[in-house]
Structure formats: C-alpha cells, structure tokens
Design a protein around this motif. Structure first.
Motif, PDB file in Angstrom:
ATOM      1  N   ILE A   1      21.143  20.895  23.145  1.00  0.00           N
ATOM      2  CA  ILE A   1      20.805  20.112  24.340  1.00  0.00           C
ATOM      3  C   ILE A   1      21.822  18.988  24.481  1.00  0.00           C
ATOM      4  N   SER A   2      22.746  19.155  25.403  1.00  0.00           N
ATOM      5  CA  SER A   2      23.878  18.221  25.510  1.00  0.00           C
ATOM      6  C   SER A   2      23.770  17.246  26.669  1.00  0.00           C
ATOM      7  N   HIS A   3      23.063  17.627  27.734  1.00  0.00           N
ATOM      8  CA  HIS A   3      23.005  16.775  28.924  1.00  0.00           C
ATOM      9  C   HIS A   3      21.581  16.768  29.486  1.00  0.00           C
ATOM     10  N   LYS A   4      21.188  15.585  30.010  1.00  0.00           N
ATOM     11  CA  LYS A   4      19.936  15.445  30.745  1.00  0.00           C
ATOM     12  C   LYS A   4      20.206  14.624  32.007  1.00  0.00           C
ATOM     13  N   PHE A   5      19.702  15.130  33.146  1.00  0.00           N
ATOM     14  CA  PHE A   5      19.887  14.441  34.421  1.00  0.00           C
ATOM     15  C   PHE A   5      18.542  14.334  35.126  1.00  0.00           C
ATOM     16  N   PRO A   6      18.303  13.230  35.853  1.00  0.00           N
ATOM     17  CA  PRO A   6      17.115  13.199  36.718  1.00  0.00           C
ATOM     18  C   PRO A   6      17.280  14.185  37.863  1.00  0.00           C
ATOM     19  N   LEU A   7      16.168  14.612  38.411  1.00  0.00           N
ATOM     20  CA  LEU A   7      16.193  15.606  39.484  1.00  0.00           C
ATOM     21  C   LEU A   7      17.071  15.147  40.648  1.00  0.00           C
ATOM     22  N   GLU A   8      17.078  13.843  40.914  1.00  0.00           N
ATOM     23  CA  GLU A   8      17.857  13.312  42.035  1.00  0.00           C
ATOM     24  C   GLU A   8      19.364  13.505  41.836  1.00  0.00           C
ATOM     25  N   LYS A   9      19.789  13.703  40.594  1.00  0.00           N
ATOM     26  CA  LYS A   9      21.215  13.902  40.308  1.00  0.00           C
ATOM     27  C   LYS A   9      21.518  15.366  39.987  1.00  0.00           C
ATOM     28  N   TRP A  10      20.842  16.240  40.694  1.00  0.00           N
ATOM     29  CA  TRP A  10      20.997  17.675  40.433  1.00  0.00           C
ATOM     30  C   TRP A  10      22.429  18.155  40.676  1.00  0.00           C
TER      31      TRP A  10
ATOM     32  N   CYS B   1      13.399  20.990  33.153  1.00  0.00           N
ATOM     33  CA  CYS B   1      13.755  22.345  33.566  1.00  0.00           C
ATOM     34  C   CYS B   1      15.227  22.565  33.260  1.00  0.00           C
ATOM     35  N   GLY B   2      15.521  23.584  32.457  1.00  0.00           N
ATOM     36  CA  GLY B   2      16.899  23.896  32.125  1.00  0.00           C
ATOM     37  C   GLY B   2      17.592  24.636  33.257  1.00  0.00           C
TER      38      GLY B   2
ATOM     39  N   PRO C   1      13.120  30.217  51.951  1.00  0.00           N
ATOM     40  CA  PRO C   1      13.511  29.195  50.972  1.00  0.00           C
ATOM     41  C   PRO C   1      12.554  29.181  49.782  1.00  0.00           C
ATOM     42  N   PHE C   2      13.071  28.757  48.635  1.00  0.00           N
ATOM     43  CA  PHE C   2      12.238  28.699  47.434  1.00  0.00           C
ATOM     44  C   PHE C   2      12.810  27.672  46.472  1.00  0.00           C
ATOM     45  N   ALA C   3      11.945  27.142  45.625  1.00  0.00           N
ATOM     46  CA  ALA C   3      12.380  26.208  44.587  1.00  0.00           C
ATOM     47  C   ALA C   3      12.998  27.001  43.442  1.00  0.00           C
ATOM     48  N   ILE C   4      14.157  26.549  42.972  1.00  0.00           N
ATOM     49  CA  ILE C   4      14.880  27.232  41.910  1.00  0.00           C
ATOM     50  C   ILE C   4      14.344  26.771  40.550  1.00  0.00           C
ATOM     51  N   GLY C   5      14.731  27.464  39.469  1.00  0.00           N
ATOM     52  CA  GLY C   5      14.424  27.013  38.116  1.00  0.00           C
ATOM     53  C   GLY C   5      13.291  27.769  37.451  1.00  0.00           C
ATOM     54  N   HIS C   6      13.495  28.119  36.162  1.00  0.00           N
ATOM     55  CA  HIS C   6      12.448  28.859  35.448  1.00  0.00           C
ATOM     56  C   HIS C   6      12.342  28.514  33.963  1.00  0.00           C
ATOM     57  N   GLU C   7      13.216  27.658  33.433  1.00  0.00           N
ATOM     58  CA  GLU C   7      13.176  27.298  32.019  1.00  0.00           C
ATOM     59  C   GLU C   7      12.517  25.925  31.892  1.00  0.00           C
ATOM     60  N   SER C   8      11.195  25.892  31.699  1.00  0.00           N
ATOM     61  CA  SER C   8      10.498  24.627  31.910  1.00  0.00           C
ATOM     62  C   SER C   8       9.471  24.289  30.836  1.00  0.00           C
ATOM     63  N   SER C   9       9.311  22.967  30.679  1.00  0.00           N
ATOM     64  CA  SER C   9       8.185  22.407  29.940  1.00  0.00           C
ATOM     65  C   SER C   9       7.405  21.520  30.891  1.00  0.00           C
ATOM     66  N   ALA C  10       6.113  21.345  30.606  1.00  0.00           N
ATOM     67  CA  ALA C  10       5.259  20.619  31.549  1.00  0.00           C
ATOM     68  C   ALA C  10       4.050  20.029  30.829  1.00  0.00           C
ATOM     69  N   THR C  11       3.350  19.151  31.563  1.00  0.00           N
ATOM     70  CA  THR C  11       2.106  18.553  31.077  1.00  0.00           C
ATOM     71  C   THR C  11       0.974  18.963  32.016  1.00  0.00           C
ATOM     72  N   VAL C  12      -0.147  19.362  31.440  1.00  0.00           N
ATOM     73  CA  VAL C  12      -1.293  19.836  32.226  1.00  0.00           C
ATOM     74  C   VAL C  12      -1.995  18.651  32.883  1.00  0.00           C
TER      75      VAL C  12
ATOM     76  N   LEU D   1      19.674  19.962  31.003  1.00  0.00           N
ATOM     77  CA  LEU D   1      18.289  19.868  31.452  1.00  0.00           C
ATOM     78  C   LEU D   1      18.172  18.925  32.636  1.00  0.00           C
ATOM     79  N   ILE D   2      17.259  19.277  33.549  1.00  0.00           N
ATOM     80  CA  ILE D   2      16.882  18.406  34.653  1.00  0.00           C
ATOM     81  C   ILE D   2      15.520  17.809  34.317  1.00  0.00           C
ATOM     82  N   GLU D   3      15.423  16.483  34.384  1.00  0.00           N
ATOM     83  CA  GLU D   3      14.134  15.825  34.182  1.00  0.00           C
ATOM     84  C   GLU D   3      13.467  15.653  35.540  1.00  0.00           C
ATOM     85  N   CYS D   4      12.355  16.333  35.702  1.00  0.00           N
ATOM     86  CA  CYS D   4      11.694  16.351  37.010  1.00  0.00           C
ATOM     87  C   CYS D   4      10.729  15.182  37.198  1.00  0.00           C
TER      88      CYS D   4
END
Length: 357
Positions: free
Chosen positions: A329-338, A41-42, A66-77, A354-357
């Motif tokens: 795409i310059s940076h990738k972080f795990p969700l825990e390091k948001w 998720c970007g 409250p709500f979960a943020i984020g809308h630029e996403s790729s996913a697996t079905v 990007l955040i890797e969820c």
C-alpha cells in the motif's frame, strides 16, 4: 449518519469520462442487505481499462448507463436488514463484489463465479460499484474483518482473493518452481499467495523501462521472491525463456499477471512438460502464442475468472500473518483527489493506490 452527509460517488459517464457527483444516500435496505459506509477503495487495473478503453472484455461502457466505478473495498456497517444475523452496526467488512443469483446450475454446483449475475461485478459496466461514500450490499457477501486487519488492508481482500484463486487453479504446492509474470499489484499479491501455498522457488519477471518499474522488482525481492528478471522491451520470448531457465530451470507453474503476449510466449517456452499457466492478468482480446508447444508438452492454460470461495481465506491469511500487504500500500488519496490517484496508477508509480471515501 450525520444528517448533512453527502454521498459523493465517482461516476463513469463514457469513454475517458469520470466525474465526481452527489448521489442520494440509499434509504431502502432489504432484509438480507446492509447499508455500508465505504472506507477505502483500491484502484484496480480493470478500472484503468474501463476509463481508458471504454470496455473490459465484452463489458462495454455505454453513455446512457452511468455507474459508480470501483470494486476493491472495505467498509463499516451502518444499518442491517431484519434477517441479517452475522453482522451488526459498527462491524468492519471487506466487500465481495460479485453477487450470484444462488439459483442457477453454476451456483448450485458451487461455481458461482460463472453465474451471469456474479459476472455483473460491482463497479464494472454498468453496475454501480464501491467508489462512493454509501453503498447497499447483500450481507452474505460482506466479510467481517478481525481487529488485527486495518481497513486499508481490508480493501485488498478482493484482489488477494483473485490472486489466491489463480494459485488454486494452477495447483501451486510445496516444491513447485513458480514464475510470476508482472510485478504490478496483482503480480506482487500472486507472489505472496504462491509463497503462502508453499512454492519452493519463486521468480518474478517484469518489464523495466524506468526506475519506477525497477522499484517494483525490488519490492518483489523484499516480499520474498528468490530471483527477479528485468525485461527489456526488445527481449524476445526465446531470450526470456533462456533467462528463466538459467535462474530456476524449467517452470512448474506460471501465474501470468501482465497480459503481455511476449511474456506469455516466453512462459510457455520456459515451462516444464505438464506445467500449468494461470492467466490472472487482463491483456489484449486476441493474442498469439506457440500452441504447438502447449500441445506436445501438454501444458495447461488456465483461465482465472475473478474469485470463488477465497475472500474469507484471504482475510484469514492476512490475519495469521502469512500474507502481509502493508508494504504494497503505497498511496492514499481522498475521493476528491481521484484524478491524482488515477494518474499515479496510469504512470505505474508506487504499488497499490487506495481512495479514501
């Protein structure tokens, strides 16, 4: 899905309140929906507005919603509803986050981005978004990714589609002189889209206060901008317009991606008669511009509301190689390091984070 899987989600709790929480993994999937494992998720500029300002336009963060943020996403079905025919388990998809009602006049006319439901964009107040591990979404708004597009690239399909919609609204065509204002991620993507549509000359203008900002203009040059303009905070609109005209002459199309009043003013002054200015980036709620110039030189100011029928086009252009987002795409972080990820964006380091969820 592993039996001990956790659905961690980044939740907006209020102004400048983001918190990583565990949510239940969705169990109910309607007949026209799919259960997704979010891969990437970007972080969008609008996410920063939500976090820092507590609103984006008229959409306001409410402490009791409250709500979960984020809308630029790729996913697996992971699971498909009984009526879903075009997707199967294991497919990789890009998510279109604005889901319209498909019944109102706007939807029936094809202008579904004007639908009230579509404007309840996933990840904007107060609708659950994609910065979480598991997510249910209507299958028709999940776009299958071809094998030659990575999941990281797939997460950029949504911002590319917004940039494409701005290019379409402005009517970019071969032979046009195009000014892109702003060298952040949406500005760089708008540059790529303008070039894909055949812009003859492209010029990117961005504020330079640090070496980080200068790196963004250098990236614009690497992506094919014919020239760049480094803006100093003390530059006046007339000075900037003169710099633009000296480099490329009067401008046919401007893609305004910075939200800056000074830059919008300068773009108007540098525009040809009959030119078009697409407002792609989000700026202040109120701004001051020389409307007399707009009037007498018949310049069109065009709003760009997210995207419409451009998600699949974005994917096709990436798959064909006409748009290459890998350098952005310059940076990738795990969700825990948001927190580190958001800090990078707020400090305008790098390009797309990007955040890797």
């Amino acid at each position: 899905m592993a039996p001990n899987a956790l659905n961690h989600a980044l939740i907006v709790k209020g102004l400048k309140q983001l918190q990583l929480e565990e949510k239940p993994i969705p169990e109910k999937v309607e007949s026209n929906e799919v259960l997704l494992k979010i891969n990437f998720c970007g972080i969008c500029g609008s996410d920063i507005h939500i976090y820092e300002d507590g609103h984006i336009g008229s959409m306001i963060v409410e402490n009791d919603k409250p709500f979960a943020i984020g809308h630029e996403s790729s996913a697996t079905v992971l699971k498909v509803g009984s009526e879903v025919k075009h997707l199967q388990i294991g497919d990789r998809v890009a998510i279109e986050p604005g889901v319209p009602c498909r019944n109102c006049d706007f939807c029936l006319q094809g202008s579904y981005n004007f639908c009230d439901e579509a404007n309840k964009y996933r990840g904007l107040p107060s609708i659950d978004g994609c910065m979480q591990r598991y997510f249910v979404h209507p299958a028709n708004f999940c776009h299958k990714l071809p094998e030659n597009i990575s999941l990281e690239e797939g997460a950029l399909a949504e911002p590319i589609s917004c940039a494409l919609y701005g290019v379409q609204r402005a009517g970019v065509k071969p032979g046009d002189k195009v000014l892109v204002v702003g060298a952040g991620p949406i500005g760089l993507l708008s540059l790529l889209c303008a070039k894909a549509y055949g812009a003859d000359i492209t010029c990117v203008m961005g504020t330079v206060t640090t070496n980080i900002n200068r790196e963004r203009l250098e990236m614009a040059e690497k992506l094919g901008a014919d020239c760049v303009i480094a803006v100093d905070k003390n530059d006046t609109p007339k000075q900037l317009a003169a710099s633009i005209e000296q480099l490329i002459g009067k401008v046919d199309i401007t893609l305004e991606c910075s939200g800056s009043q000074t830059s919008t003013h300068s773009a108007i002054l540098a525009s040809n008669s009959g030119a078009k200015i697409a407002i792609v980036g989000i700026g202040a709620d109120m701004t001051s511009i020389p409307l007399i110039e707009v009037l007498f030189r018949q310049i069109d100011l065009l709003g760009v509301n997210k995207c419409r029928n451009t998600m699949q086009l974005a994917i096709n252009l990436m798959a064909s190689g006409k748009i290459n987002v890998k350098p952005i795409i310059s940076h990738k972080f795990p969700l825990e390091k948001w927190t580190q990820a958001f800090d990078v964006v707020k400090q305008q380091k790098g390009f797309k984070v990007l955040i890797e969820c």
